[in-house]
Motif scaffolding. Structure first.
Motif, PDB file in Angstrom:
ATOM      1  N   PHE A 154       0.845  -1.195   0.000  1.00 26.55           N
ATOM      2  CA  PHE A 154       0.000   0.000   0.000  1.00 26.55           C
ATOM      3  C   PHE A 154       0.877   1.241   0.000  1.00 26.55           C
ATOM      4  N   LEU A 155       1.442   1.582   1.142  1.00 27.38           N
ATOM      5  CA  LEU A 155       2.346   2.730   1.187  1.00 27.38           C
ATOM      6  C   LEU A 155       3.513   2.509   0.236  1.00 27.38           C
ATOM      7  N   PHE A 156       3.955   3.606  -0.378  1.00 30.57           N
ATOM      8  CA  PHE A 156       5.050   3.637  -1.340  1.00 30.57           C
ATOM      9  C   PHE A 156       4.644   3.085  -2.705  1.00 30.57           C
ATOM     10  N   MET A 157       3.830   2.026  -2.763  1.00 27.90           N
ATOM     11  CA  MET A 157       3.465   1.460  -4.064  1.00 27.90           C
ATOM     12  C   MET A 157       2.648   2.439  -4.896  1.00 27.90           C
ATOM     13  N   TYR A 158       1.765   3.185  -4.219  1.00 25.38           N
ATOM     14  CA  TYR A 158       0.853   4.065  -4.954  1.00 25.38           C
ATOM     15  C   TYR A 158       1.345   5.512  -4.932  1.00 25.38           C
ATOM     16  N   ALA A 159       2.604   5.671  -5.273  1.00 26.94           N
ATOM     17  CA  ALA A 159       3.214   6.998  -5.284  1.00 26.94           C
ATOM     18  C   ALA A 159       2.538   7.920  -6.288  1.00 26.94           C
ATOM     19  N   ASP A 160       1.888   7.341  -7.294  1.00 27.30           N
ATOM     20  CA  ASP A 160       1.248   8.150  -8.330  1.00 27.30           C
ATOM     21  C   ASP A 160      -0.072   8.734  -7.872  1.00 27.30           C
ATOM     22  N   ARG A 161      -0.632   8.258  -6.750  1.00 26.30           N
ATOM     23  CA  ARG A 161      -1.933   8.770  -6.305  1.00 26.30           C
ATOM     24  C   ARG A 161      -1.995   9.132  -4.831  1.00 26.30           C
ATOM     25  N   LEU A 162      -0.967   8.761  -4.058  1.00 21.59           N
ATOM     26  CA  LEU A 162      -0.905   9.128  -2.643  1.00 21.59           C
ATOM     27  C   LEU A 162       0.341   9.982  -2.439  1.00 21.59           C
ATOM     28  N   ASP A 163       0.159  11.241  -2.057  1.00 16.53           N
ATOM     29  CA  ASP A 163       1.309  12.142  -1.957  1.00 16.53           C
ATOM     30  C   ASP A 163       2.105  11.894  -0.671  1.00 16.53           C
ATOM     31  N   ILE A 164       3.255  12.548  -0.571  1.00 13.09           N
ATOM     32  CA  ILE A 164       4.138  12.308   0.567  1.00 13.09           C
ATOM     33  C   ILE A 164       3.491  12.728   1.880  1.00 13.09           C
ATOM     34  N   GLU A 165       2.650  13.750   1.845  1.00 10.66           N
ATOM     35  CA  GLU A 165       1.964  14.172   3.070  1.00 10.66           C
ATOM     36  C   GLU A 165       1.063  13.054   3.590  1.00 10.66           C
ATOM     37  N   PHE A 166       0.388  12.340   2.681  1.00 12.74           N
ATOM     38  CA  PHE A 166      -0.437  11.203   3.093  1.00 12.74           C
ATOM     39  C   PHE A 166       0.431  10.093   3.680  1.00 12.74           C
ATOM     40  N   HIS A 167       1.546   9.805   3.028  1.00 10.65           N
ATOM     41  CA  HIS A 167       2.444   8.766   3.526  1.00 10.65           C
ATOM     42  C   HIS A 167       2.921   9.093   4.940  1.00 10.65           C
ATOM     43  N   ILE A 168       3.361  10.320   5.157  1.00 13.14           N
ATOM     44  CA  ILE A 168       3.874  10.697   6.473  1.00 13.14           C
ATOM     45  C   ILE A 168       2.763  10.666   7.518  1.00 13.14           C
ATOM     46  N   ALA A 169       1.594  11.200   7.170  1.00 13.42           N
ATOM     47  CA  ALA A 169       0.471  11.202   8.122  1.00 13.42           C
ATOM     48  C   ALA A 169       0.069   9.779   8.495  1.00 13.42           C
ATOM     49  N   THR A 170       0.057   8.880   7.503  1.00 16.91           N
ATOM     50  CA  THR A 170      -0.329   7.491   7.766  1.00 16.91           C
ATOM     51  C   THR A 170       0.704   6.793   8.645  1.00 16.91           C
ATOM     52  N   ILE A 171       1.986   6.990   8.354  1.00 15.43           N
ATOM     53  CA  ILE A 171       3.030   6.359   9.171  1.00 15.43           C
ATOM     54  C   ILE A 171       3.000   6.906  10.592  1.00 15.43           C
ATOM     55  N   GLU A 172       2.769   8.207  10.751  1.00 17.31           N
ATOM     56  CA  GLU A 172       2.682   8.772  12.100  1.00 17.31           C
ATOM     57  C   GLU A 172       1.506   8.189  12.868  1.00 17.31           C
ATOM     58  N   GLU A 173       0.382   7.946  12.197  1.00 17.54           N
ATOM     59  CA  GLU A 173      -0.757   7.315  12.848  1.00 17.54           C
ATOM     60  C   GLU A 173      -0.438   5.852  13.184  1.00 17.54           C
ATOM     61  N   MET A 174       0.270   5.180  12.295  1.00 19.48           N
ATOM     62  CA  MET A 174       0.706   3.817  12.590  1.00 19.48           C
ATOM     63  C   MET A 174       1.593   3.783  13.827  1.00 19.48           C
ATOM     64  N   LEU A 175       2.493   4.740  13.926  1.00 18.70           N
ATOM     65  CA  LEU A 175       3.364   4.818  15.102  1.00 18.70           C
ATOM     66  C   LEU A 175       2.568   5.087  16.370  1.00 18.70           C
ATOM     67  N   ARG A 176       1.532   5.885  16.255  1.00 23.46           N
ATOM     68  CA  ARG A 176       0.715   6.200  17.441  1.00 23.46           C
ATOM     69  C   ARG A 176       0.084   4.945  18.039  1.00 23.46           C
ATOM     70  N   VAL A 177      -0.414   4.057  17.187  1.00 23.34           N
ATOM     71  CA  VAL A 177      -1.149   2.891  17.697  1.00 23.34           C
ATOM     72  C   VAL A 177      -0.237   1.695  17.959  1.00 23.34           C
ATOM     73  N   THR A 178       1.077   1.845  17.691  1.00 25.92           N
ATOM     74  CA  THR A 178       2.016   0.731  17.801  1.00 25.92           C
ATOM     75  C   THR A 178       3.049   1.007  18.889  1.00 25.92           C
ATOM     76  N   LYS A 179       3.300   0.008  19.715  1.00 24.02           N
ATOM     77  CA  LYS A 179       4.213   0.155  20.845  1.00 24.02           C
ATOM     78  C   LYS A 179       5.668  -0.097  20.472  1.00 24.02           C
ATOM     79  N   GLU A 180       5.899  -1.093  19.582  1.00 18.94           N
ATOM     80  CA  GLU A 180       7.275  -1.521  19.337  1.00 18.94           C
ATOM     81  C   GLU A 180       7.791  -1.185  17.942  1.00 18.94           C
ATOM     82  N   GLU A 181       7.195  -1.796  16.914  1.00 21.50           N
ATOM     83  CA  GLU A 181       7.769  -1.609  15.583  1.00 21.50           C
ATOM     84  C   GLU A 181       6.735  -1.744  14.474  1.00 21.50           C
ATOM     85  N   ILE A 182       7.086  -1.141  13.334  1.00 20.64           N
ATOM     86  CA  ILE A 182       6.297  -1.206  12.101  1.00 20.64           C
ATOM     87  C   ILE A 182       7.189  -1.803  11.016  1.00 20.64           C
ATOM     88  N   ARG A 183       6.602  -2.652  10.194  1.00 17.25           N
ATOM     89  CA  ARG A 183       7.307  -3.152   9.018  1.00 17.25           C
ATOM     90  C   ARG A 183       6.450  -2.866   7.779  1.00 17.25           C
TER      91      ARG A 183
END
Length: 234
Positions: A154-183
């Motif tokens: 999902f992330l990174f694959m759809y670079a043609d339709r999801l801008d970098i601001e979306f990628h960063i916002a999504t990863i930051e939300e992933m970090l919020r709900v995750t205690k240890e790590e994201i892959r």
């Protein structure tokens, strides 16, 4: 379904409901089943993957989330069957862009995709509470609710339709709900090119106290899609 959900969800025809099997996940994310025991795991976005269905039957604690889950399992199964057949026809034209060591041939690929779809939709009927509808970049989970978050294709694959601001916002939300790590897998766009803003995102994560690694994994189907990003919270 609320009016808010009606406005934020995609039309079913715009959702591609094809995903991967449990074994593919272990290879894509360089994981061992035993290393996941005792962890709370989130698959985001999970689509038609069988990772949750198979993993929970093995005694793991996995939750799946996806925008597709605003729809019924039966609707998604029918859409998934259509999408698999469409994808197989397209694959005939693009075989040279893929590496066939894992699936051997298109029929092998079809069987994997059908297996994932049936495992997922059958489990949705039995354990609907494990399948949570979300509209990224927001997620309805508590801070640090999960130990590990896995995000595939999902992330990174759809670079043609999801801008970098979306990628960063999504990863930051992933970090919020995750205690240890994201892959996150893979690190390329749909053309097999390394995501153009990846170094900028890595820099942003490091500046915010995360440890970040690019790791080669024992899985490559799309050419050049053989690395994941491992993000450990600081």
């Amino acid at each position: 379904m609320s009016k808010a959900e009606q406005h934020t969800k995609l039309d079913l025809e715009r959702i591609v409901f094809i995903r991967r099997t449990f074994d593919e996940y272990l290879n894509m994310f360089s994981l061992l089943e035993e290393s996941l025991r005792g962890k709370r795991i989130l698959d985001c976005p999970a689509g038609a993957c069988s990772f949750t269905a198979v993993g929970n039957k093995l005694g793991l604690d996995i939750t799946a989330c996806d925008i597709a889950y605003y729809y019924s399992g039966e609707d998604l199964k029918n859409k998934g069957l259509q999408d698999i057949e469409h994808a197989m026809k397209q694959m005939q034209k693009a075989k040279k862009n893929y590496i066939w060591d894992y699936f051997n041939d298109i029929e092998g690929l079809r069987n994997h995709r059908l297996s994932a779809l049936y495992d997922c939709t059958n489990d949705m009927a039995e354990s609907s509470e494990q399948y949570v509808p979300v509209t990224l970049p927001l997620m309805p989970f508590e801070d640090d609710e999960f130990d590990i978050l896995l995000s595939a294709h999902f992330l990174f694959m759809y670079a043609d339709r999801l801008d970098i601001e979306f990628h960063i916002a999504t990863i930051e939300e992933m970090l919020r709900v995750t205690k240890e790590e994201i892959r996150i897998f893979p690190l390329v766009d749909l053309e097999g090119k390394r995501y153009e803003h990846l170094d900028r995102i890595i820099g942003h994560l490091i500046d915010n106290g995360c440890l970040v690694e690019e790791i080669k994994v024992p899985y490559e189907f799309q050419a050049n899609a053989n690395s994941m990003l491992k993000i450990v919270k600081g």
